[in-house]
Design a protein around this motif. Structure first.
Motif, PDB file in Angstrom:
ATOM      1  N   UNK A   1       0.857  -1.435  -0.117  1.00 26.33           N
ATOM      2  CA  UNK A   1       0.136  -0.294   0.169  1.00 26.33           C
ATOM      3  C   UNK A   1       0.897   1.392   0.427  1.00 26.33           C
ATOM      4  N   UNK A   2       2.041   1.753   0.862  1.00 31.31           N
ATOM      5  CA  UNK A   2       2.875   2.437   0.632  1.00 31.31           C
ATOM      6  C   UNK A   2       3.645   2.617  -0.844  1.00 31.31           C
ATOM      7  N   UNK A   3       3.351   1.378  -1.209  1.00 36.14           N
ATOM      8  CA  UNK A   3       4.348   1.296  -3.171  1.00 36.14           C
ATOM      9  C   UNK A   3       3.484   2.869  -3.515  1.00 36.14           C
ATOM     10  N   UNK A   4       2.211   2.648  -3.801  1.00 35.92           N
ATOM     11  CA  UNK A   4       1.588   3.794  -3.862  1.00 35.92           C
ATOM     12  C   UNK A   4       1.090   5.123  -3.514  1.00 35.92           C
ATOM     13  N   UNK A   5       2.232   4.738  -3.186  1.00 37.68           N
ATOM     14  CA  UNK A   5       1.754   6.789  -3.213  1.00 37.68           C
ATOM     15  C   UNK A   5       3.479   6.980  -3.561  1.00 37.68           C
ATOM     16  N   UNK A   6       2.852   8.253  -3.857  1.00 35.21           N
ATOM     17  CA  UNK A   6       4.406   9.273  -4.850  1.00 35.21           C
ATOM     18  C   UNK A   6       4.528  10.203  -3.596  1.00 35.21           C
ATOM     19  N   UNK A   7       5.445   9.691  -2.939  1.00 35.97           N
ATOM     20  CA  UNK A   7       6.808  10.810  -2.408  1.00 35.97           C
ATOM     21  C   UNK A   7       7.918  10.372  -3.208  1.00 35.97           C
ATOM     22  N   UNK A   8       8.534  11.608  -3.015  1.00 38.63           N
ATOM     23  CA  UNK A   8       9.463  11.709  -2.819  1.00 38.63           C
ATOM     24  C   UNK A   8      10.890  10.694  -2.307  1.00 38.63           C
ATOM     25  N   UNK A   9      12.088  10.048  -2.256  1.00 37.42           N
ATOM     26  CA  UNK A   9      12.564   9.413  -1.816  1.00 37.42           C
ATOM     27  C   UNK A   9      13.142  10.350  -0.670  1.00 37.42           C
ATOM     28  N   UNK A  10      13.162  12.061  -0.491  1.00 42.82           N
ATOM     29  CA  UNK A  10      13.610  12.046   0.086  1.00 42.82           C
ATOM     30  C   UNK A  10      12.020  12.754   1.650  1.00 42.82           C
ATOM     31  N   UNK A  11      11.508  11.960   0.920  1.00 42.63           N
ATOM     32  CA  UNK A  11      10.326  11.867   2.309  1.00 42.63           C
ATOM     33  C   UNK A  11       9.854  10.540   2.557  1.00 42.63           C
ATOM     34  N   UNK A  12      11.091   9.223   2.507  1.00 40.71           N
ATOM     35  CA  UNK A  12      10.139   7.685   2.212  1.00 40.71           C
ATOM     36  C   UNK A  12       9.962   7.154   3.630  1.00 40.71           C
ATOM     37  N   UNK A  13      10.688   8.072   4.857  1.00 41.94           N
ATOM     38  CA  UNK A  13      10.378   7.612   6.000  1.00 41.94           C
ATOM     39  C   UNK A  13       9.376   8.227   6.496  1.00 41.94           C
ATOM     40  N   UNK A  14       8.119   9.284   5.660  1.00 49.93           N
ATOM     41  CA  UNK A  14       7.133   9.573   6.057  1.00 49.93           C
ATOM     42  C   UNK A  14       6.314   8.137   5.838  1.00 49.93           C
ATOM     43  N   UNK A  15       6.046   7.140   4.524  1.00 51.80           N
ATOM     44  CA  UNK A  15       5.840   6.738   3.747  1.00 51.80           C
ATOM     45  C   UNK A  15       5.713   5.280   5.136  1.00 51.80           C
ATOM     46  N   UNK A  16       7.634   5.249   4.621  1.00 48.70           N
ATOM     47  CA  UNK A  16       7.769   4.386   5.503  1.00 48.70           C
ATOM     48  C   UNK A  16       7.371   3.340   6.716  1.00 48.70           C
ATOM     49  N   UNK A  17       6.970   5.062   7.431  1.00 49.81           N
ATOM     50  CA  UNK A  17       6.756   4.916   8.907  1.00 49.81           C
ATOM     51  C   UNK A  17       5.038   4.011   8.711  1.00 49.81           C
ATOM     52  N   UNK A  18       4.344   4.256   7.711  1.00 49.48           N
ATOM     53  CA  UNK A  18       2.662   4.291   7.496  1.00 49.48           C
ATOM     54  C   UNK A  18       2.703   2.393   8.047  1.00 49.48           C
ATOM     55  N   UNK A  19       3.621   1.738   7.788  1.00 40.66           N
ATOM     56  CA  UNK A  19       3.172   0.029   7.210  1.00 40.66           C
ATOM     57  C   UNK A  19       3.755  -0.423   8.726  1.00 40.66           C
ATOM     58  N   UNK A  20       4.770   0.314   9.430  1.00 37.78           N
ATOM     59  CA  UNK A  20       5.903  -0.047  10.774  1.00 37.78           C
ATOM     60  C   UNK A  20       4.397  -0.253  11.889  1.00 37.78           C
ATOM     61  N   UNK A  21       3.731   1.607  11.454  1.00 44.06           N
ATOM     62  CA  UNK A  21       2.707   1.602  12.682  1.00 44.06           C
ATOM     63  C   UNK A  21       1.151   0.450  12.669  1.00 44.06           C
ATOM     64  N   UNK A  22       0.797  -0.002  11.730  1.00 43.66           N
ATOM     65  CA  UNK A  22      -0.519  -0.880  11.280  1.00 43.66           C
ATOM     66  C   UNK A  22       0.424  -2.196  11.674  1.00 43.66           C
TER      67      UNK A  22
END
Length: 257
Positions: free
Chosen positions: A52-73
């Motif tokens: 699901x995180x892969x579907x978010x269009x976020x630059x590599x600089x912001x990968x911590x923002x998206x990678x945390x989402x899967x971790x929390x769930x």
């Protein structure tokens, strides 16, 4: 060095779960491995959240923002009474990144879409960081110090201005989870974790409990920007969704669950 920090006298004024040295040492070992692997950031999450995180269009600089989402769930799906040292270390590590404690707290309370909204709000900042060749975390930190959270839906939600009520079950699990992480963390690394617990307690209508955790965070690090901002917020009022004090999700036990 982290193993020396954990031996520092605590003197804390909030109750955290009892921990054993073996698990704490395992958490610190995992944390140090993550630190040594930077700039590569590797987080273990359930496959369904990772896709699901892969579907978010976020630059590599912001990968911590998206990678945390899967971790929390993934962590919310686990039993907080049987902590996984790797998961605890990952949450501890990411809690030290600007903007992530706020996002993790909102995601716990309101779900995946709240985190997605927050990520999208911060994408312009991430793109600006990439263009200016500055770490996105540096810009996020500057926003936190200036208390310049964008006036976006996610920012309004964090300040308690949303009509939607938090998911009480998720809030309870989130409080238990982040208290567990804080208990295994060196005292100096606890303020952001305590802020997550405090916001969740405040979101659950437990303002005195929230202020106690914020007081402890301020004792550990008096100049902690998020602690100062949340202290102002929580000492002023309850969130909008707590206006009806008879609502079922407000009637919780003394632990805030």
């Amino acid at each position: 060095m982290l193993h020396d920090l954990k031996q520092a006298p605590d003197g804390g004024r909030v109750h955290l779960p009892r921990v054993d040295d073996a698990t704490t040492n395992a958490v610190l070992d995992e944390f140090e491995a993550m630190r040594d692997a930077l700039p590569k950031l590797s987080i273990r999450t359930s496959a369904r959240y990772g896709s699901a995180v892969v579907l978010l269009d976020v630059p590599r600089h912001g990968e911590a923002l998206t990678i945390s989402m899967g971790l929390v769930e993934t962590c919310l799906d686990e039993d907080p009474r049987r902590p996984d040292p790797e998961m605890l270390a990952q949450l501890l590590f990411l809690s030290l990144w600007p903007a992530l404690p706020e996002q993790m707290a909102m995601q716990i309370a309101f779900g995946w879409d709240a985190a997605t909204s927050h990520v999208h709000d911060l994408v312009p900042v991430v793109r600006h960081a990439a263009r200016s060749r500055r770490p996105a975390e540096e810009l996020f930190a500057g926003m936190a110090v200036a208390d310049a959270v964008p006036g976006t839906p996610a920012g309004c939600c964090f300040r308690g201005h949303a009509d939607e009520k938090p998911d009480r079950a998720r809030v309870g699990r989130g409080i238990a989870l982040f208290r567990e992480v804080a208990a295994h963390a060196p005292v100096a690394f606890r303020p952001s974790l305590l802020c997550v617990v405090a916001w969740l307690l405040w979101a659950n209508g437990k303002r005195p409990h929230a202020l106690a955790y914020l007081a402890e965070a301020g004792r550990v690090q008096p100049d902690h920007a998020l602690t100062r901002s949340l202290s102002d917020l929580c000492s002023t009022a309850l969130p909008k969704w707590c206006a009806d004090r008879s609502a079922a999700f407000v009637r919780s036990d003394s632990s805030g669950k």
